[in-house]
Design an enzyme around this catalytic site. Structure first.
Site, mmCIF file in Angstrom:
data_model
loop_
_atom_site.group_PDB
_atom_site.id
_atom_site.type_symbol
_atom_site.label_atom_id
_atom_site.label_comp_id
_atom_site.label_asym_id
_atom_site.label_seq_id
_atom_site.Cartn_x
_atom_site.Cartn_y
_atom_site.Cartn_z
ATOM 1 N N LYS A 75 -13.183 4.723 -4.441
ATOM 2 C CA LYS A 75 -13.312 3.547 -5.005
ATOM 3 C C LYS A 75 -14.514 3.701 -6.040
ATOM 4 O O LYS A 75 -15.638 4.263 -6.142
ATOM 5 C CB LYS A 75 -13.566 2.647 -3.826
ATOM 6 C CG LYS A 75 -13.808 1.052 -4.390
ATOM 7 C CD LYS A 75 -13.871 0.154 -3.321
ATOM 8 C CE LYS A 75 -13.944 -1.253 -3.591
ATOM 9 N NZ LYS A 75 -14.200 -2.081 -2.351
ATOM 10 N N SER A 150 -11.045 -5.773 -1.997
ATOM 11 C CA SER A 150 -11.161 -5.419 -3.124
ATOM 12 C C SER A 150 -10.852 -4.215 -3.387
ATOM 13 O O SER A 150 -10.698 -3.688 -4.446
ATOM 14 C CB SER A 150 -12.733 -5.817 -3.634
ATOM 15 O OG SER A 150 -13.409 -4.793 -2.633
ATOM 16 N N SER A 174 -12.646 -5.996 2.682
ATOM 17 C CA SER A 174 -11.991 -5.202 1.498
ATOM 18 C C SER A 174 -11.435 -3.781 1.694
ATOM 19 O O SER A 174 -10.984 -3.393 0.770
ATOM 20 C CB SER A 174 -13.135 -5.104 0.400
ATOM 21 O OG SER A 174 -13.505 -6.310 -0.092
#
Length: 486
Positions: A75, A150, A174
């Site tokens: 990420k 996210s 997330s």
């Protein structure tokens, strides 16, 4: 793409090389990215170099670990030395960290191959990956729908088999919510189990790094690699880290010794009937495997959402104050004094959702409102934690849906922030309490979209969560279904 253990066997038997496995992942990324947009940055050269180093070890007769030569997505809010880390924000568009995060360093030390940095909601603020400043990631099960957020880029990349496993971060759901939307396994560990050093902060008392995998075992292997004490993180826990994958078996303890509690407040109004049916069937399956089922009340569970949306923006308003155009990142070119540079830099560099949360947080912390909002939210946070403590006095594991719905269409909720925030209803209380939680597939709706089952454990009970999840996974076939994207 095969599992970590299968790929490891192929490597040690010299049936395939790490370079071949990496090239396969990079070719799939090249084919799928025009549709999927999971990656913000593909690190092909670095990946092939890392894979080559693994092959050299094998050729020299050296032993390799399970993660050696395995393609991993990271990420893009985890700092990677020499590789851009943008947090999907314009304000960090050209930022290249001079240091490596602890989690990614541990993966590199284990021989894992980083194939790229994955897309996210800007600064991890969002539930759909539509808040990225660069691109909107699609859900591999239906390209018209969101992958969740996210960490939507990491979840979509694993589901589409662009990489074997990936790292995400979880502040209010997330990791787990996109895992649910994309039909993969996602784990949010106990707060402090994984070092946050090098993770770009959103809300420091809530953020936690965790794994995505197509199977429970893959997620367990990845967590074992990144967990552990780190003196660079003052919130890091000094606890022994078990080999989570070693204790996995397709059944529970002796019948009747595992107590599972259904959180009754997570069922009812607002929950899609198809999600409720799938989770209820999953609970029946756990009972058939030998678990005792109890109905548990966590009366303050429903207050998690408003509590989170005071605490998290408050911490964000403090954390994001560092992006001012002075030290690093974007700087507005047309400013004629310091104040003008601050305001123009932040106005142009931050997106709408980030600005919204900064303003909410600044308001909640301002003189005259601190006691009314922030302090009260912290007191409610304590009450939510106490509800969980009481629940774990009666049961070993709690279950509930991961998300109240399956993946929604892109653009469906962007004009209604409150509707978007409701997607985190089931996941937020876990972060407020600092507990471990895991989402795994438990069915599909009539559109063919995945449904997630959330397992919640007491502090540092990751091993038990993996055991329960693995037993359920092995008794069903949901994890064998893959999106038909090519």
């Amino acid at each position: 793409m095969a599992s970590i253990r299968e790929l490891h066997q192929q490597l040690v038997k010299k049936e395939r090389s790490a370079v071949e496995i990496t090239q396969e992942a990079l070719e799939r990324i090249q084919v799928l990215e025009p549709k999927l947009h999971s990656f913000l940055c593909v690190t092909a050269e670095r990946a092939l170099e890392q894979a080559g180093a693994v092959d050299a070890k094998i050729a020299a007769g050296e032993e390799i670990g399970l993660l050696a030569g395995i393609p991993v997505g990271i990420k893009d809010n985890l700092c990677t030395k020499g590789v851009p880390t943008t947090c999907a924000s314009r304000i960090l568009e050209n930022f290249v960290p001079p240091y490596e995060s602890t989690a990614t360093q541990k993966l590199a030390d284990a021989g894992a191959v980083m194939v790229g940095k994955t897309n996210l909601d800007e600064f991890a603020m969002g539930s759909s990956t539509e808040n990225s400043a660069y691109q909107v990631t699609a859900n591999p099960w239906d390209l018209s729908r969101v992958p969740g957020g996210s960490s939507g880029g990491s979840a979509a990349a694993v589901a589409a088999q662009e990489c074997v496993v990936a790292l995400g971060s979880d502040t209010g759901g997330s990791i787990r919510q996109p895992a649910s939307f994309c039909g993969v396994v996602g784990m949010k560990p106990t707060y402090g189990l994984v070092s946050r050093y090098g993770l770009v902060a959103y809300a420091s008392s809530l953020d936690q790094i965790g794994p995505f995998g197509n199977t429970v075992e893959d997620a367990a292997i990845l967590l074992s690699a990144i967990a552990g004490y780190d003196p660079k993180d003052s919130t890091s826990l000094k606890v022994p880290i078990p080999n989570y994958a070693a204790s996995l078996k397709p059944d529970f303890k002796p019948r009747g010794q595992l107590r599972i509690g259904i959180i009754k407040e997570t069922f009812g109004e607002g929950l899609d009937s198809v999600v409720e049916q799938a989770v209820t069937k999953a609970v029946d399956q756990l009972q058939s495997l030998g678990a005792e089922i109890h109905i548990i009340s966590c009366p303050r569970f429903r207050y998690g959402l408003p509590t989170y949306y005071i605490i998290a923006p408050s911490e964000a308003s403090a954390n994001l104050a560092r992006y001012d155009g002075v030290k690093y990142g974007y700087r507005a070119p047309d400013a004629d004094n310091l104040l003008s540079m601050y305001t123009r830099t932040r106005a142009a560099g931050f997106g709408t959702e980030v600005k919204r949360r900064i303003m909410i947080g600044t308001y909640a912390l301002s003189a005259g409102y601190y006691d009314a909002y922030y302090l009260k939210a912290q007191k409610v946070r304590t009450l939510i934690k106490q509800d969980f403590e009481k629940a774990f006095g009666a049961v070993d594991v709690l279950v509930c849906p991961t998300s109240p719905t399956t993946a929604f269409k892109a653009g469906e909720k962007t004009t209604d922030p409150l509707s978007m925030y409701l997607n985190d209803l089931m996941t937020i209380p876990v972060n407020l309490a600092g507990l471990p939680s895991l989402s795994l597939p438990c069915g599909f709706d009539d559109q063919g979209l995945p449904i997630g089952l959330q397992l919640i454990g007491n502090v540092l009970r990751e091993e038990l969560l993996f055991q329960v999840a693995y037993a359920y996974e092995q008794s069903t076939s949901w994890h064998l279904h893959k999106p038909k994207i090519s």
